[in-house]
Motif scaffolding. Structure first.
Motif, PDB file in Angstrom:
ATOM      1  N   LEU A  33      -5.979  28.500  43.606  1.00  0.00           N
ATOM      2  CA  LEU A  33      -5.115  28.058  42.510  1.00  0.00           C
ATOM      3  C   LEU A  33      -4.419  29.236  41.833  1.00  0.00           C
ATOM      4  N   GLN A  34      -5.100  30.394  41.812  1.00  0.00           N
ATOM      5  CA  GLN A  34      -4.501  31.550  41.152  1.00  0.00           C
ATOM      6  C   GLN A  34      -3.303  32.100  41.919  1.00  0.00           C
ATOM      7  N   ARG A  91       5.293  31.626  40.878  1.00  0.00           N
ATOM      8  CA  ARG A  91       5.862  31.620  39.532  1.00  0.00           C
ATOM      9  C   ARG A  91       6.913  32.711  39.381  1.00  0.00           C
ATOM     10  N   ASN A  92       8.019  32.366  38.749  1.00  0.00           N
ATOM     11  CA  ASN A  92       8.975  33.376  38.334  1.00  0.00           C
ATOM     12  C   ASN A  92       8.292  34.270  37.306  1.00  0.00           C
ATOM     13  N   PRO A  93       8.258  35.575  37.501  1.00  0.00           N
ATOM     14  CA  PRO A  93       7.567  36.467  36.566  1.00  0.00           C
ATOM     15  C   PRO A  93       8.051  36.360  35.125  1.00  0.00           C
ATOM     16  N   LEU A  94       9.246  35.781  34.928  1.00  0.00           N
ATOM     17  CA  LEU A  94       9.784  35.640  33.573  1.00  0.00           C
ATOM     18  C   LEU A  94       9.342  34.355  32.891  1.00  0.00           C
ATOM     19  N   LEU A 118      -3.234  29.325  34.118  1.00  0.00           N
ATOM     20  CA  LEU A 118      -4.027  28.275  34.764  1.00  0.00           C
ATOM     21  C   LEU A 118      -5.466  28.741  34.802  1.00  0.00           C
ATOM     22  N   THR A 119      -6.318  28.038  34.081  1.00  0.00           N
ATOM     23  CA  THR A 119      -7.721  28.442  33.960  1.00  0.00           C
ATOM     24  C   THR A 119      -8.641  27.291  34.343  1.00  0.00           C
ATOM     25  N   VAL A 120      -9.591  27.565  35.226  1.00  0.00           N
ATOM     26  CA  VAL A 120     -10.678  26.623  35.496  1.00  0.00           C
ATOM     27  C   VAL A 120     -11.833  27.026  34.589  1.00  0.00           C
ATOM     28  N   GLY A 121     -12.072  26.216  33.566  1.00  0.00           N
ATOM     29  CA  GLY A 121     -13.054  26.589  32.559  1.00  0.00           C
ATOM     30  C   GLY A 121     -14.440  26.027  32.784  1.00  0.00           C
ATOM     31  N   ASP A 139      10.270  22.085  33.575  1.00  0.00           N
ATOM     32  CA  ASP A 139      10.334  22.119  35.040  1.00  0.00           C
ATOM     33  C   ASP A 139       9.207  22.948  35.626  1.00  0.00           C
ATOM     34  N   VAL A 140       8.836  24.035  34.944  1.00  0.00           N
ATOM     35  CA  VAL A 140       7.707  24.862  35.397  1.00  0.00           C
ATOM     36  C   VAL A 140       6.417  24.063  35.295  1.00  0.00           C
TER      37      VAL A 140
END
Length: 426
Positions: free
Chosen positions: A242-243, A250-253, A258-261, A288-289
């Motif tokens: 997932l990471q 992902r666009n770096p901007l 995203l965390t699995v807690g 949209d992201v």
């Protein structure tokens, strides 16, 4: 005659008092109220005592108070929302919100007024928020000659599960009570020291989505993994995979977290279970992201299972938890800049700073009705300067988070009173 002169002199003295002097006079009682809130935390949808105390304090100050405002979708669940109005002639309506709920955290602050409710703690500072609301209410009631309009104070339940604001709106908040022209809130933060205020025009907090992933396999004996499809291993691979969405899709901007807690699965060390559950949180700003990541999470989870040879009938189940999603919090830029100017004049240039957005989430923005009502949430510094400098300052949701109540409380009351007065000035 002497009595009349004495009353006139007293009235003149009170009128001439500065805001700082008024806050100084009120602060000892307010700090005691803060300790009462802190000692008696209540979880989301259970804020009976906090709402009752808040309502009682606001009634004493002359506000029209309505309790139990709000309707949850869940049956037999009481909403403890509080609405308090102070009408002072014709003018705008300003909504000021405080949240009330606490968290399922066992307190480890060592404070003499620590939580007496086992396993529950005001680890997010909502006790400080409620006390600031009461202090602001008192200041505004005492200075009615300086403003015109209506002050609408909100005690919001269930912020920690992002359901309280929607529940109050569902109960006809803006039909039963005046629709605000502006909505304001403060939220304490440990990253800036007590006595200071931070502001962010535009996006200030992220959208939040809760995702449950049930990783399904084929269980069996721990000594014979080759006869199984081990969901523990699959779940571990899924967490790591997932990471790669964040790092490679992902666009770096575009900020994304995203965390699995939480991971749950298994009953005994030598038993391979049939399934393992992953509980994740997704934080984004752009719609949209947000949607792209939700789609990618399902694709990656199913892809890991397929690679391991899991049949389509046992593919992972990916669920977006209904009722736990919230849009990003947006501060109206023009309003926020106006308030920042007001705060610099009230608190001093060095005590007001523009900050970066944070990836935490809030449901305060729902009171703005999708940006139809100009809205602004500001950060109230509550950290210890020495601990911030040393890197040892506990954060929000920590079992050791203890706001520096003074001067944070003084600053919050002065800041909010000044902002409301600016928006309602004659």
């Amino acid at each position: 005659m002497k009595r009349l002169l004495l009353l006139l002199l007293l009235s003149s003295t009170l009128t001439a008092q500065t805001l700082d002097q008024r806050i100084d006079r009120a602060l000892p009682a307010l700090l005691e109220t803060y300790r009462t809130f802190h000692t008696n935390p209540e979880l989301s949808t259970q804020e009976a005592k906090a709402s009752a105390l808040l309502a009682q304090q606001l009634r004493t100050l002359g506000y029209e108070v309505t309790e139990r405002v709000g309707k949850y979708l869940e049956p037999n669940t009481t909403s403890y929302g509080v609405v308090a109005l102070l009408r002072n002639g014709n003018g705008p309506v300003v909504l000021v919100r405080s949240d009330m709920d606490a968290l399922p955290v066992t307190e480890q602050t060592g404070l003499p007024f620590a939580s007496t409710n086992a396993g529950v703690m005001h680890a997010c500072g909502h006790d400080l928020h409620m006390t600031t609301l009461i202090g602001t209410a008192k200041m505004l009631a005492e200075t009615k000659s300086q403003w015109r309009g209506t002050v609408m104070l909100i005690g919001q339940p269930a912020e920690e599960i992002v359901r309280g604001a929607e529940a109050m709106l569902r109960d006809g908040l803006y039909e039963r009570f005046p629709r605000p022209d502006y909505s304001l809130a403060l939220h304490d933060v440990p990253v800036i020291e007590a006595g200071k205020i931070g502001y962010v025009p535009g996006y200030i907090m992220a959208a939040s989505d809760s995702i449950n992933i049930t990783v399904r396999g084929v269980g069996g004996h721990g000594a014979a993994p080759h006869t199984t499809k081990d969901p523990v291993v699959l779940a571990s691979e899924t967490v790591l995979a997932l990471q790669t969405i964040v790092s490679r899709e992902r666009n770096p901007l575009d900020p994304v977290v995203l965390t699995v807690g939480m991971i749950q699965g298994g009953t005994k060390r030598n038993i391979i279970p049939d399934e393992v559950k992953l509980y994740a949180t997704l934080r984004t700003f752009k719609p949209d992201v947000r949607q792209r990541f939700l789609d990618s999470i399902e694709r990656v989870a199913k892809g890991v299972a397929m690679t391991a040879g899991v049949s389509s009938e046992r593919a992972p189940i990916v669920e977006l938890v209904q009722g736990e999603s919230v849009a990003p919090t947006w501060n109206d830029p023009a309003l926020t800049e106006r308030l920042a100017t007001t705060l610099r004049a009230a608190l001093g240039e060095g005590n007001v700073a523009q900050l970066d957005p944070m990836m935490v989430s809030e449901d305060f923005g729902r009171f703005a009705l999708d940006r139809k009502i100009p809205s602004s949430l500001l950060f109230l510094g509550a950290g210890d300067a020495a601990q911030i400098a040393a890197g040892t300052q506990p954060g929000l949701h920590s079992s050791k988070w203890a706001p520096v109540a003074e001067p944070a409380l003084r600053t919050g009351i002065k800041a909010m009173t000044s902002m409301v007065t600016e928006l309602l000035k004659k």
